[in-house]
Design a protein around this motif. Structure first.
Motif, mmCIF file in Angstrom:
data_model
loop_
_atom_site.group_PDB
_atom_site.id
_atom_site.type_symbol
_atom_site.label_atom_id
_atom_site.label_comp_id
_atom_site.label_asym_id
_atom_site.label_seq_id
_atom_site.Cartn_x
_atom_site.Cartn_y
_atom_site.Cartn_z
ATOM 1 N N HIS A 137 24.629 -90.354 10.146
ATOM 2 C CA HIS A 137 23.926 -89.063 10.125
ATOM 3 C C HIS A 137 23.194 -88.758 11.427
ATOM 4 O O HIS A 137 22.543 -87.717 11.536
ATOM 5 N N GLU A 138 23.288 -89.651 12.410
ATOM 6 C CA GLU A 138 22.514 -89.488 13.643
ATOM 7 C C GLU A 138 22.771 -88.133 14.298
ATOM 8 O O GLU A 138 21.825 -87.414 14.646
ATOM 9 N N ALA A 139 24.012 -87.760 14.486
ATOM 10 C CA ALA A 139 24.326 -86.498 15.170
ATOM 11 C C ALA A 139 23.789 -85.303 14.386
ATOM 12 O O ALA A 139 23.214 -84.373 14.975
ATOM 13 N N ALA A 140 23.938 -85.316 13.070
ATOM 14 C CA ALA A 140 23.460 -84.198 12.250
ATOM 15 C C ALA A 140 21.939 -84.089 12.294
ATOM 16 O O ALA A 140 21.392 -82.983 12.373
ATOM 17 N N VAL A 141 21.253 -85.223 12.254
ATOM 18 C CA VAL A 141 19.791 -85.222 12.320
ATOM 19 C C VAL A 141 19.333 -84.700 13.676
ATOM 20 O O VAL A 141 18.430 -83.861 13.764
#
Length: 188
Positions: A137-141
């Motif tokens: 989820h890093e990119a979305a966060v």
């Protein structure tokens, strides 16, 4: 690790003190690379909507984890380490050549130290806390909360007042190796 929270808010000044302590955790070359995205109230709900959409929540084993009133996402800046180790007093190490020069990426080590400082500070303040990975989820966060692309997520820490019911992770049943197994004095 706390996985079930009451919804009572945590005093903003306490959260600030915890982050202030965490930013002072050890850092290679005093690179000062950790960054803390503090989410409170509706911002915490935004985080969960980004990483755990409502349609997947019925299968989530810790529903009251989502009640934590504070969530801190810890980021590090690898470039800050490369820049710091390009300075004259550190240049001889060769670590200023780029991220690949680091056999151990100390930005993550130091980020872990900052996270542990948050966890210990929370415990000392009478709060519950949990560290967990951001993983896929890093990119979305980063996109949702406007985090610069060059930063890397170390993980997230929930903070709040624990409920009396705490359902442990299945991993807790694994136990830990005995001290005799892991302690080596003088040689292996």
């Amino acid at each position: 690790m706390c996985r079930s929270y009451r919804t009572d808010p945590v005093d903003e000044a306490l959260v600030t003190r915890l982050v202030d302590a965490a930013r002072r955790a050890p850092a290679a070359g005093n690179s000062a690379a950790p960054h803390f995205l503090v989410l409170e109230g509706a911002q915490v709900a935004d985080y969960w909507d980004t990483t755990l959409p409502p349609g997947r929540r019925s299968a989530f084993p810790w529903p009251h984890l989502l009640d934590a009133p504070v969530l801190i996402v810890l980021f590090v800046d690898p470039q800050a380490y490369i820049d710091r180790y390009s300075e004259p007093d550190k240049a001889k190490t060769g670590l200023g050549a780029g991220a690949d020069a680091w056999a151990t990426p100390y930005w993550f080590v130091d980020g872990g130290m900052a996270a542990m400082t948050l966890l210990l500070g929370a415990q000392d303040a009478g709060l519950g806390a949990l560290f967990f990975g951001v993983f896929a989820h890093e990119a979305a966060v980063k996109e949702h909360f406007g985090v610069p692309a060059a930063l890397r997520a170390v993980g997230a820490v929930t903070l709040g007042y624990p409920t009396t019911e705490q359902r442990k992770s299945k991993s807790a049943a694994r136990g830990r190796d005995s001290l005799e197994t892991v302690l080596h004095r003088g040689r292996w």
